[in-house]
Design an enzyme around this catalytic site. Sequence first.
Site, PDB file in Angstrom:
ATOM      1  N   CYS A 296      -6.175   1.927   5.152  1.00 15.34           N
ATOM      2  CA  CYS A 296      -6.794   0.686   5.650  1.00 15.34           C
ATOM      3  C   CYS A 296      -6.245   0.369   7.046  1.00 15.34           C
ATOM      4  O   CYS A 296      -5.335   1.040   7.543  1.00 15.34           O
ATOM      5  CB  CYS A 296      -6.499  -0.460   4.682  1.00 15.34           C
ATOM      6  SG  CYS A 296      -4.797  -1.032   4.781  1.00 15.34           S
TER       7      CYS A 296
ATOM      8  N   GLU B 243       0.827   4.028   1.712  1.00 17.55           N
ATOM      9  CA  GLU B 243       1.282   4.570   2.993  1.00 17.55           C
ATOM     10  C   GLU B 243       2.471   3.777   3.517  1.00 17.55           C
ATOM     11  O   GLU B 243       3.447   4.338   4.021  1.00 17.55           O
ATOM     12  CB  GLU B 243       0.149   4.493   4.031  1.00 17.55           C
ATOM     13  CG  GLU B 243      -1.120   5.223   3.657  1.00 17.55           C
ATOM     14  CD  GLU B 243      -2.112   4.359   2.863  1.00 17.55           C
ATOM     15  OE1 GLU B 243      -1.680   3.563   2.005  1.00 17.55           O
ATOM     16  OE2 GLU B 243      -3.313   4.503   3.097  1.00 17.55           O
TER      17      GLU B 243
ATOM     18  N   CYS C 107      -2.399  -0.258   7.124  1.00 20.01           N
ATOM     19  CA  CYS C 107      -1.637   0.995   7.022  1.00 20.01           C
ATOM     20  C   CYS C 107      -1.790   1.811   8.302  1.00 20.01           C
ATOM     21  O   CYS C 107      -0.843   2.477   8.734  1.00 20.01           O
ATOM     22  CB  CYS C 107      -2.095   1.805   5.815  1.00 20.01           C
ATOM     23  SG  CYS C 107      -1.597   1.043   4.262  1.00 20.01           S
TER      24      CYS C 107
ATOM     25  N   HIS D  23       0.825  -1.204   0.000  1.00 16.83           N
ATOM     26  CA  HIS D  23       0.000   0.000   0.000  1.00 16.83           C
ATOM     27  C   HIS D  23       0.870   1.270   0.000  1.00 16.83           C
ATOM     28  O   HIS D  23       2.028   1.250   0.446  1.00 16.83           O
ATOM     29  CB  HIS D  23      -0.944  -0.015   1.203  1.00 16.83           C
ATOM     30  CG  HIS D  23      -2.023  -1.061   1.068  1.00 16.83           C
ATOM     31  ND1 HIS D  23      -3.081  -1.170   1.930  1.00 16.83           N
ATOM     32  CD2 HIS D  23      -2.192  -2.034   0.128  1.00 16.83           C
ATOM     33  CE1 HIS D  23      -3.868  -2.171   1.543  1.00 16.83           C
ATOM     34  NE2 HIS D  23      -3.341  -2.708   0.449  1.00 16.83           N
TER      35      HIS D  23
HETATM   36  O1  LIG Z   1      -4.669   1.912   2.761  1.00 15.23           O
HETATM   37  C1  LIG Z   1      -4.694   1.610   1.550  1.00 15.23           C
HETATM   38  C2  LIG Z   1      -5.733   0.859   1.000  1.00 15.23           C
HETATM   39  C3  LIG Z   1      -5.623   0.434  -0.282  1.00 15.23           C
HETATM   40  N1  LIG Z   1      -4.551   0.760  -1.018  1.00 15.23           N
HETATM   41  C4  LIG Z   1      -4.437   0.247  -2.382  1.00 15.23           C
HETATM   42  C5  LIG Z   1      -4.414  -1.256  -2.492  1.00 15.23           C
HETATM   43  C6  LIG Z   1      -5.003  -1.500  -3.854  1.00 15.23           C
HETATM   44  O2  LIG Z   1      -3.961  -1.405  -4.831  1.00 15.23           O
HETATM   45  C7  LIG Z   1      -5.970  -0.340  -4.025  1.00 15.23           C
HETATM   46  C8  LIG Z   1      -7.402  -0.714  -3.701  1.00 15.23           C
HETATM   47  O3  LIG Z   1      -7.924  -1.425  -4.776  1.00 15.23           O
HETATM   48  P1  LIG Z   1      -9.507  -1.585  -5.000  1.00 15.23           P
HETATM   49  O4  LIG Z   1      -9.631  -2.104  -6.402  1.00 15.23           O
HETATM   50  O5  LIG Z   1     -10.131  -0.219  -4.845  1.00 15.23           O
HETATM   51  O6  LIG Z   1     -10.008  -2.544  -3.970  1.00 15.23           O
HETATM   52  O7  LIG Z   1      -5.573   0.661  -3.113  1.00 15.23           O
HETATM   53  C9  LIG Z   1      -3.549   1.554  -0.530  1.00 15.23           C
HETATM   54  O8  LIG Z   1      -2.549   1.869  -1.200  1.00 15.23           O
HETATM   55  N2  LIG Z   1      -3.671   1.984   0.758  1.00 15.23           N
HETATM   56 ZN   LIG Z   2      -3.402   0.079   3.488  1.00 14.70          ZN
END
Ligand SMILES: O=c1ccn([C@H]2C[C@H](O)[C@@H](COP(=O)(O)O)O2)c(=O)[nH]1
Ligand SMILES: [Zn+2]
Length: 161
Positions: free
Chosen positions: A105, A81, A108, A79
């Site tokens: 998320c 972050e 993160c 991710h």
């Molecule tokens: O905290 C976060 C949450 C998600 N991401 C990234 C991980 C994935 O590459 C996308 C999410 O994909 P979806 O198709 O929208 O489910 O975002 C992140 O970098 N940081």
């Molecule tokens: Zn994340």
Amino acid sequence: MSGKRQDYISWDEYFMGVALLSGMRSKDPNTQVGACIVSQDNKILSMGYNGFPKGCEDDEFPWERDGDANETKYPFVTHAELNAILNYRGGSLEGAKIYVALFPCNECAKAIIQAGLKTVVYACDKYADTAATLASKRMFRAAGVELVEYLHTGREITLEV
Ligand SMILES: O=c1ccn([C@H]2C[C@H](O)[C@@H](COP(=O)(O)O)O2)c(=O)[nH]1
Ligand SMILES: [Zn+2]
């Protein structure tokens, strides 16, 4: 009267702009996330975007969202972050702020809290109702991390070279 320019971008526009620009490096076809970590005195410390770890080639690992778990991107993608935190080579991030395109998320959130970041400025919260985001907000609240929704100014920034 100093005669200085009046339409310069604010700190928030600058740092969120850098985060969004970083996200444009992402190969994720669905959600591109960029992050920019900033010191308390407004110095950029690190940046990151969502992508596969070193050695895990974008053309060999899946970018799918659906299917068997290991045939989707989710187990593999780092991710934005976390990449920004891991990309930092300077020591402590205690007290720093993170500008991020998407609300972090729960995984993160743990990394942000443990790295000592104190403020999260986010541009989008499209997964607000998910368990991951709710867990994330609970942890941020408990850890005293300030959450700030980025106020979109509507200013369009064009980059020309
Ligand atoms: O905290 C976060 C949450 C998600 N991401 C990234 C991980 C994935 O590459 C996308 C999410 O994909 P979806 O198709 O929208 O489910 O975002 C992140 O970098 N940081
Ligand atoms: Zn994340």
